[in-house]
Design an enzyme around this catalytic site. Structure first.
Site, PDB file in Angstrom:
ATOM      1  N   ASP A 207      35.318  47.741  26.457  1.00  0.00           N
ATOM      2  CA  ASP A 207      34.487  48.535  27.343  1.00  0.00           C
ATOM      3  C   ASP A 207      34.936  49.993  27.426  1.00  0.00           C
ATOM      4  OD1 ASP A 207      32.488  48.937  29.285  1.00  0.00           O
ATOM      5  OD2 ASP A 207      33.904  48.578  30.917  1.00  0.00           O
ATOM      6  N   GLU A 400      42.361  40.429  28.034  1.00  0.00           N
ATOM      7  CA  GLU A 400      41.228  39.510  28.035  1.00  0.00           C
ATOM      8  C   GLU A 400      40.898  38.945  26.652  1.00  0.00           C
ATOM      9  OE1 GLU A 400      37.901  41.279  30.056  1.00  0.00           O
ATOM     10  OE2 GLU A 400      38.934  41.265  31.986  1.00  0.00           O
ATOM     11  N   TYR A 453      36.471  39.858  39.036  1.00  0.00           N
ATOM     12  CA  TYR A 453      35.482  40.771  39.618  1.00  0.00           C
ATOM     13  C   TYR A 453      34.568  40.024  40.574  1.00  0.00           C
ATOM     14  CZ  TYR A 453      37.057  44.482  36.556  1.00  0.00           C
ATOM     15  OH  TYR A 453      37.825  45.455  35.954  1.00  0.00           O
ATOM     16  N   GLU A 489      43.201  43.654  37.444  1.00  0.00           N
ATOM     17  CA  GLU A 489      41.945  44.402  37.569  1.00  0.00           C
ATOM     18  C   GLU A 489      41.127  43.800  38.699  1.00  0.00           C
ATOM     19  OE1 GLU A 489      39.454  44.959  34.088  1.00  0.00           O
ATOM     20  OE2 GLU A 489      41.200  45.240  32.797  1.00  0.00           O
TER      21      GLU A 489
HETATM   22  C1  BDP Z   1      37.414  44.105  32.236  1.00  0.00           C
HETATM   23  C2  BDP Z   1      38.007  44.878  31.095  1.00  0.00           C
HETATM   24  C3  BDP Z   1      37.860  46.386  31.256  1.00  0.00           C
HETATM   25  C4  BDP Z   1      36.456  46.705  31.709  1.00  0.00           C
HETATM   26  C5  BDP Z   1      36.206  46.028  33.043  1.00  0.00           C
HETATM   27  C6  BDP Z   1      34.807  46.301  33.591  1.00  0.00           C
HETATM   28  O1  BDP Z   1      39.359  44.560  30.929  1.00  0.00           O
HETATM   29  O2  BDP Z   1      38.167  47.025  30.055  1.00  0.00           O
HETATM   30  O3  BDP Z   1      36.209  48.063  31.772  1.00  0.00           O
HETATM   31  O4  BDP Z   1      36.304  44.651  32.855  1.00  0.00           O
HETATM   32  O5  BDP Z   1      33.916  45.519  33.314  1.00  0.00           O
HETATM   33  O6  BDP Z   1      36.889  42.947  31.769  1.00  0.00           O
HETATM   34  O7  BDP Z   1      34.634  47.296  34.267  1.00  0.00           O
END
Ligand code: BDP
Length: 600
Positions: A207, A400, A453, A489
Site C-alpha cells: 500500500d 503482513e 483495523y 498498526e
Molecule cells: C496494513 C499495511 C499498511 C497499509 C495499511 C492500510 O501494513 O501498509 O497502509 O494496512 O490499509 O495492512 O492503511
C-alpha cells in the site's frame, strides 16, 4: 549501550559483525577522517527513461559507452529523489522498466595519482535492480532497493596521466517480479479490443507508491590501501561500567598496527585498546536509553514515519514532530530507511524496529526458494548495515505475509532463523494480520506484532465494538503463545478538514474516537504483556490509485505536508502521559516529571 560509545561509533562508522554467514566484507558508513575523504554526488544528473517497447534500447545501443546526451535527449534529474514526481509527463510517473542516470565528476589529483589511495563508489540505494558503469566499464550490479552497495573503482581512475574526469552511468529497473523484494507481477493485457499490443501493468501487493530511482545519496570516498573494512561491536554492562567488545577487520595488508579509541560526546578518549579485537571498559558510563522511556516497563508508543528517500529538511521536521508528540519509537515500515534516519534515532533516543522490504508477500507463488534465498540475502544486507545502531532494538523480516500458508510458515522460519544467526543479540519478529489460530510464522518470533483495523475495514462506523474485539485479539494470541505483543498498526482513513459529530468515517472526529477506543483497550493490557502501540500512520502518504485511496493513504495524524489533524493532539497528550508514568512509575511529583513535557 552507552551514549559515549554511541559517539565513538561515529569515529568508527557503523560497525558490523564478521558476517561469517553469507556476505563478504563490510558496509561502513563513509565518514571523513584524517585518512578518508568523501565527495557527494548529490545534485543534478542526466536522465532518460527507456520508453522502447522492450525497454532494452539502452542496452542494444550501449548508452553507457558515450555521454548520455549523445544517444538522445536527457532530462535534469535531482539525486537523491524519486524520478516519478519530478516531471509533468504522466508516462514517467507510471514508468516501469529501465531508466538511465549519468553524472560526470572531476576527481582531485591526489585521488588519481596516489597509488596508496583507494577510491570507492557508493550508492545509498537504487530501486530496484541496478547496473553501474564507470567510464563505460561494467563495474557493479545490485538487486534490491533501500540498501547501499559499493565498488572499489581505483583501477578505473588510477590509469595513467590525469584521467580526472569520471563518467558514472547507472541503469535502474523498477520492475517487481515474484522473486524481487517486495514482490510483484507483470500482467500483459492481451485483449486487443481493449488494450494496445504489448500493453502490461505492474501489479503490487502493498500500500505505497512504488517510487523509484536514486532515492538516496551517491558518493565517492577514499581509504588508504590498507584499510578498516568492517567493525563489529557488541556491548554489555558490568556494574556501572559499559563494556564495548569490538572486532575489526582490516583489508589490504597483514602488516599493520591497530589502536582503537573510544570517544565521548566531547571527543574525549574514554577507553582504548590495541589489536583487531578486544574489550573497552568505560567506568561510569551513561547508558543509551530511549528518550522518554523508563527502564521498566519499556513501552513503545509511536507511529510509522517516512524514509524511502532522503532529504534533510523533511527528516529534521519529522523528528521535531516526533519530539512534539512525545513519541519514543517507530518501525521502518516497510523497508530499511536511509542510514541518516537511524543516525538521528541514535542521537535522539528513538527506538527502531528495523523492517526489511518483505512486504506484499501475499500470493502462494511468492514463497519459493529463489525468493527465500534473496530474502535471506536482504536480511544479511540489513543486519550488516544497521546492526551497530543502538536505536535498533528488533528486526522485522516481513509485513503482513500470507502467514496462514504452510509454505509461508517454512519460509518465515528460515528467514527468522537466518536473521537470528546473523545477530543473536536482538529479537526478531514479523508483522502479522493473520488469525491467531492460522498463523504459521508466529511460533518463530520473539515478539508478536499485530495489525488490526477494527471499525475500519469491517464493522464500518461501529466504534463501540473496538474494545471487545481488541481484547479478544490480545487474549487469543497471548493464550496461545505467551509472548510479548505489540499492536503494530491501527488507525482510520481521515481527510484533514472533514468534520462530523457524532463521528462518521473519514472525519477527524472519527479518527480521534477510533484511537480513543483502541487506547482504552490497550490500557487494559499495557502493564501486562502488550509492550507497544504504533498507530498507523505518522503522515499521509502516496499509494497506487484505487477506489479506496483518495490521493493516497490518509491514515496519517499529520497530512503529507506535515500539518496536524485533530488526532495528533490526542496522541500528543497520551504519549506524554505515558512518558511521565513510565519514567516515574512510583511518583507523580511534578518536579520529577519530564522537564520538557507540555503536560506536567
Ligand atoms: C496494513 C499495511 C499498511 C497499509 C495499511 C492500510 O501494513 O501498509 O497502509 O494496512 O490499509 O495492512 O492503511
Amino acid at each position: 549501550m552507552a551514549r559515549r560509545s554511541a559517539v565513538a561509533w561515529a569515529a568508527f562508522g557503523p560497525l558490523l559483525w564478521g558476517c561469517a554467514l553469507g556476505l563478504q566484507g563490510g558496509m561502513l558508513y563513509p565518514q571523513e577522517s584524517r585518512s578518508r575523504e568523501r565527495k557527494e554526488l548529490d545534485g543534478l544528473w542526466s536522465f532518460r527513461a527507456d520508453f522502447s517497447d522492450n525497454r532494452r534500447r539502452g542496452f542494444e545501443e550501449q548508452w553507457y559507452r558515450r555521454p548520455l546526451r549523445e544517444s538522445g535527449p536527457t532530462l535534469d534529474m535531482p539525486v537523491p529523489s524519486s524520478f516519478n514526481d519530478i516531471s509533468q509527463d504522466w508516462r514517467l510517473r507510471h514508468f516501469v522498466g529501465w531508466v538511465w542516470y549519468e553524472r560526470e565528476v572531476i576527481l582531485p589529483e591526489r585521488w588519481t595519482q596516489d597509488l596508496h589511495t583507494r577510491v570507492v563508489l557508493r550508492i545509498g540505494s537504487a530501486h530496484s535492480y541496478a547496473i553501474v558503469w564507470v567510464n563505460g566499464v561494467d563495474t557493479l550490479e545490485h538487486e534490491g532497493g533501500y540498501l547501499p552497495f559499493e565498488a572499489d573503482i581505483s583501477n578505473l581512475v588510477q590509469v595513467g596521466p590525469l584521467p580526472s574526469r569520471l563518467r558514472i552511468t547507472i541503469a535502474i529497473n523498477n520492475t517487481l517480479t515474484p522473486t524481487t523484494l517486495p514482490p510483484g507481477t507483470i500482467q500483459y493485457m492481451n485483449d486487443t479490443s481493449k488494450y494496445p499490443k504489448g500493453y502490461f501493468v505492474q501489479n503490487t501487493y502493498f500500500d505505497f507508491f512504488n517510487y523509484a530511482g536514486l532515492q538516496r545519496s551517491v558518493l565517492l570516498y577514499t581509504t588508504p590501501t590498507t584499510y578498516i573494512d568492517d567493525i563489529t561491536v557488541t556491548t554489555g554492562v558490568e556494574q556501572d561500567s559499559g563494556l564495548v567488545n569490538y572486532q575489526i577487520s582490516v583489508k589490504g595488508s597483514n602488516l599493520f598496527e591497530l589502536e582503537a579509541r573510544l570517544l565521548d560526546a566531547e571527543n574525549k578518549v574514554v577507553a582504548n585498546g590495541t589489536g583487531t579485537q578486544g574489550q573497552l571498559k568505560v567506568p561510569g558510563a551513561s547508558l543509551w536509553w530511549p528518550y522518554l522511556m523508563h527502564e521498566r516497563p519499556a513501552y513503545l508508543y509511536s507511529l510509522e514515519i517516512r524514509g524511502k528517500g532522503f532529504d534533510w529538511p523533511l527528516l529534521v521536521k519529522d523528528f521535531n514532530l516526533l519530539r512534539w508528540l512525545g513519541a519514543n519509537a517507530f518501525r521502518t515500515s516497510h523497508y530499511p530507511y536511509a542510514e541518516e534516519v537511524l543516525q538521528m534515532c541514535d542521537r535522539h533516543g528513538i527506538v527502531v524496529i528495523d523492517e526489511c522490504p518483505g512486504v506484499g508477500l501475499a500470493l502462494p507463488q511468492f514463497f519459493n526458494n529463489v525468493s527465500l534465498h534473496h530474502h535471506m540475502r536482504v536480511m544479511e544486507e540489513v543486519v550488516r548495515r544497521d546492526k551497530n545502531h543502538p536505536a535498533v532494538v528488533m528486526w522485522s523480516v516481513a509485513n503482513e505475509p500470507a502467514s496462514h500458508l504452510e509454505s509461508a510458515g517454512y519460509y518465515l522460519k528460515m528467514v527468522i532463523a537466518h536473521t537470528k544467526a546473523l545477530d543473536p543479540s536482538r529479537p526478531v519478529t514479523f508483522v502479522s494480520n493473520s488469525n491467531y489460530a492460522a498463523d504459521k510464522g508466529a511460533p518463530y518470533v520473539d515478539v508478536i506484532c499485530l495489525n488490526s483495523y477494527y471499525s475500519w475495514y469491517h464493522d464500518y462506523g461501529h466504534l463501540e465494538l473496538i474494545q471487545l474485539q481488541l481484547a479478544t485479539q490480545f487474549e487469543n494470541w497471548y493464550k496461545k503463545y505467551q509472548k510479548p505483543i505489540i499492536q503494530s498498526e491501527y488507525g482510520a482513513e481521515t481527510i484533514a478538514g472533514f468534520h462530523q459529530d457524532p463521528p462518521l468515517m473519514f472525519t477527524e472526529e472519527y479518527q480521534k474516537s477510533l484511537l480513543e477506543q483502541y487506547h482504552l483497550g490497550l490500557d487494559q493490557k499495557r502493564r501486562k504483556y502488550v509492550v507497544g502501540e504504533l498507530i498507523w500512520n505518522f503522515a499521509d502518504f502516496m499509494t497506487e490509485q484505487s477506489l479506496t485511496r483518495v490521493l493516497g493513504n490518509k491514515k496519517g495524524i499529520f497530512t503529507r505536508q506535515r500539518q496536524p489533524k485533530s488526532a495528533a493532539f490526542l496522541l500528543r497528550e497520551r504519549y506524554w502521559k505515558i512518558a511521565n508514568e513510565t519514567r516515574y512509575p512510583h511518583s507523580v511529583a511534578k518536579s520529577q516529571c519530564l522537564e520538557n513535557s507540555p503536560f506536567t
